[in-house]
Structures are given as C-alpha cells and as structure tokens.
Design an enzyme around this catalytic site. Structure first.
Site, short mmCIF file in Angstrom:
data_model
loop_
_atom_site.label_atom_id
_atom_site.label_comp_id
_atom_site.label_asym_id
_atom_site.label_seq_id
_atom_site.Cartn_x
_atom_site.Cartn_y
_atom_site.Cartn_z
N THR A 117 15.23 19.64 23.59
CA THR A 117 16.25 18.75 23.04
C THR A 117 15.70 17.90 21.90
OG1 THR A 117 17.80 16.96 23.54
CG2 THR A 117 15.74 16.96 24.77
N TYR A 141 16.68 12.17 31.06
CA TYR A 141 16.87 13.57 30.63
C TYR A 141 15.95 13.91 29.47
CZ TYR A 141 18.66 17.36 27.81
OH TYR A 141 18.73 18.47 27.02
#
Length: 333
Positions: A117, A141
């Site tokens: 990410t 996350y």
C-alpha cells in the site's frame, strides 16, 4: 509459468488471476473465502484455507511443484477496523505471512510479489510521492504492510528470496470483461459509497473536508484495477531483471491526484446525472492522502496506467449491476 495467488478470490487477486490467464500464466488460487468469492476461485485450481496452514501449503506446493512465483494479496485491509482491532491486523498481515514465507523458502519458491500500500507514505508538500519518499504509516493497516515489507527486505538480503513490493493507491473499476470485480455489495471506500448512494437515491457524504488540499477533501490516486493487474503481469515477465538487487519497491499509480469532490464529479460524468453531495467529519484513521509519481514503474516495468477515472467509474457501475446475480450463486457464509 505458474503463479500462486494468495487471496486470489478477492477483488484485486481475482483480477490479477484473469490478467495472468490472458497472458498465458497459469494461476493457482489460495483463499480462505472470508471475503473472497468462490465463483472467482473455481475458475482455476483453487484451495480453501489460511495462508498460515502449513499442511495446506505443503499440499498446494506438492500438487504444483512447478509454481514459479507467489503474488501475495491475502490481507485485512479496512482502515477503521484496523484502528479498532490492531492486534488482529498485525497477526493476519504480518505473523501469518511469515509462516507462508517460511514454507515457500523450504520448497525453493524464491520469487515473491507483495500487494502493498502507498498509504504508508508521508505526503510531501505537493502530495506526490515516489519510492524514496518518507514512510510514516498512520493506521495499523498501513503499519502492518510496512512491517511485512521490512520482513521481506531482510529475507531478500539473505539471497534466498527475491521480492517486489508493489505499493499502490485506491483501486477502482472491474475486469473490463466483467469476469470479476469488487465482491462487497456495500463497500466502505468512496466510490463504493457513491454507487450505493446513487442506487438508493440518497446523497453521498464526503467524510473530511478540512484537509489542506485544493478543495478540502481527501486526495487519492484512483487507479483502475485492470491497470494494477497488468503491472503484476509485467513484474512476473521481468522478475529476475527487476530484482537484481534482491528487493525492489515500485509504486503504481496514475501520476495525478484526485480529490473526493473530483471523484464525485467524474461519477456524475459517467452516469450523466450529477451526484448529490453532503459533507461530514473524517473517519478514524483517515489521512489527507497523496498520489504517486510513476517514473520507476515506467522505466523498470515498461508500465503505465491506461484507463481513465471515468473508465473506472463506468466499469464499477457495470459490475455492481452484475454482482447480485454472482452473490446469489454463493453459499451462505
């Protein structure tokens, strides 16, 4: 070539599988179906289970000793949930991945592509980032992805595994052939909520309008999921040349940022009807966002995004109309 795709029955993993198959690469799917769809997995050799189930991994690798590489998409990905359940995210996204890596190493599978990410970056003054930009994850996350990347970099340094970490932003759209798409009927990301609002005839809420961007809403790099899939295939095609140093990070994006208000405008262009928009406070774990410079992907992979923001909206809408019939064929969870 044969590739194992963990999380291959999910949104991104299943689209990668389609793109691989189109390119003559044979996908093998491993998914626990906690969010993935069986319709996506059963098109290929598919195994149900956890990425940390060593006995299952041993069976997959025994059945397919010719697996050349792994694309690792299996992960928990919901930012607000990660804020509420950080230990679950670190366990799933880091701890279980280590078990997967140990098993792959024992079997001599030494090419690993991580679905990572770009939300881990610290945005610069212009809200653009490249692979050398500062990293400062703002949610469990994002931090879990950064920690896994550190694990992978250390493993690659031993010479036993080559790793490419693909950091990307917000995927939208669907397989243009509508074989796969987002499997959630009520997704939590901006475009999914726009579609839900559009279908229900309700206004869409922009969460957070006090960010230091050109219109106050969050900035994202919305990239078509088929372009992401194409990039993964490009990595497989050039893997040994790309990872000559053992470990590489490559950003994938469109090269330009889009605010949430601008996404809403594109939604109206795609549907022909302006989207009714209201505003609300930011959610826990939200960040201002950023967009990616794409020079490395172009030079190393020969890849660039080809599909537009409006293409992504249109494909997402087309898939949302097909999804109820797909879900109707799924067994009850």
């Amino acid at each position: 070539m044969k590739v194992l795709i963990t999380g291959g029955a999910g949104y991104i993993g299943s689209t990668i599988a389609s793109c691989c198959s189109d390119a003559g690469i044979t996908p093998v799917i491993l998914d626990d179906f906690s969010t993935g769809l069986r319709a996506f997995g059963r098109r290929y050799d598919c195994y149900e289970g956890d990425i940390a189930d060593v006995a299952l991994l041993e069976r997959v690798l025994a059945d397919h000793p010719d697996i050349d590489a792994v694309i690792h998409c299996a992960a928990k990905i919901v930012v607000p949930e990660s804020v509420a359940q950080p230990l679950a995210y670190y366990d799933n996204n880091v701890g279980k991945a280590i078990t997967l890596l140990q098993t792959l190493e024992r079997h001599g599978v030494c090419r690993f592509v991580l679905s990572s990410t770009a939300s881990m970056y610290e945005p610069g003054p212009d809200y653009m980032v490249d692979e050398d930009s500062a990293v400062n994850p703002q949610s469990p996350y994002a931090a879990s992805k950064w920690l896994l990347e550190r694990v992978l970099a250390d493993e690659a340094a031993t010479g036993r595994m080559g790793v490419v970490a693909l950091r990307y932003f917000n995927p939208i759209g669907a397989d243009p052939a509508l074989r796969t798409g987002l499997q959630h009927p009520h997704p939590t990301h901006a475009l999914g909520k726009m579609i839900s609002a559009h279908v229900a005839g309700e206004p869409f809420t922009v969460t957070g309008v006090e960010w230091p961007t050109r219109d106050g809403s969050g900035l994202r790099d919305y990239i078509h999921v088929w372009d992401l899939a194409r990039a993964h295939v490009a990595v497989l095609d050039r893997f040994d040349a790309v990872v000559s140093g053992g470990y590489e990070v490559i950003n994938l994006g469109t090269g330009q940022g889009t605010t949430v208000f601008e996404l809403a405008e594109a939604f109206g262009e795609a549907t022909g009807t302006p989207l009714d928009v209201v505003t609300g406070p930011a959610r826990p774990g939200d960040v201002v966002g950023c967009a990616s410079r794409t020079g490395k992907a172009q030079s190393v992979l020969g890849w660039s995004a080809q599909r537009s923001l409006v293409d992504g909206v249109r494909d997402s809408l087309a898939w949302s109309k097909k999804l109820p019939a797909v879900l109707a064929e799924e067994p009850a969870r």
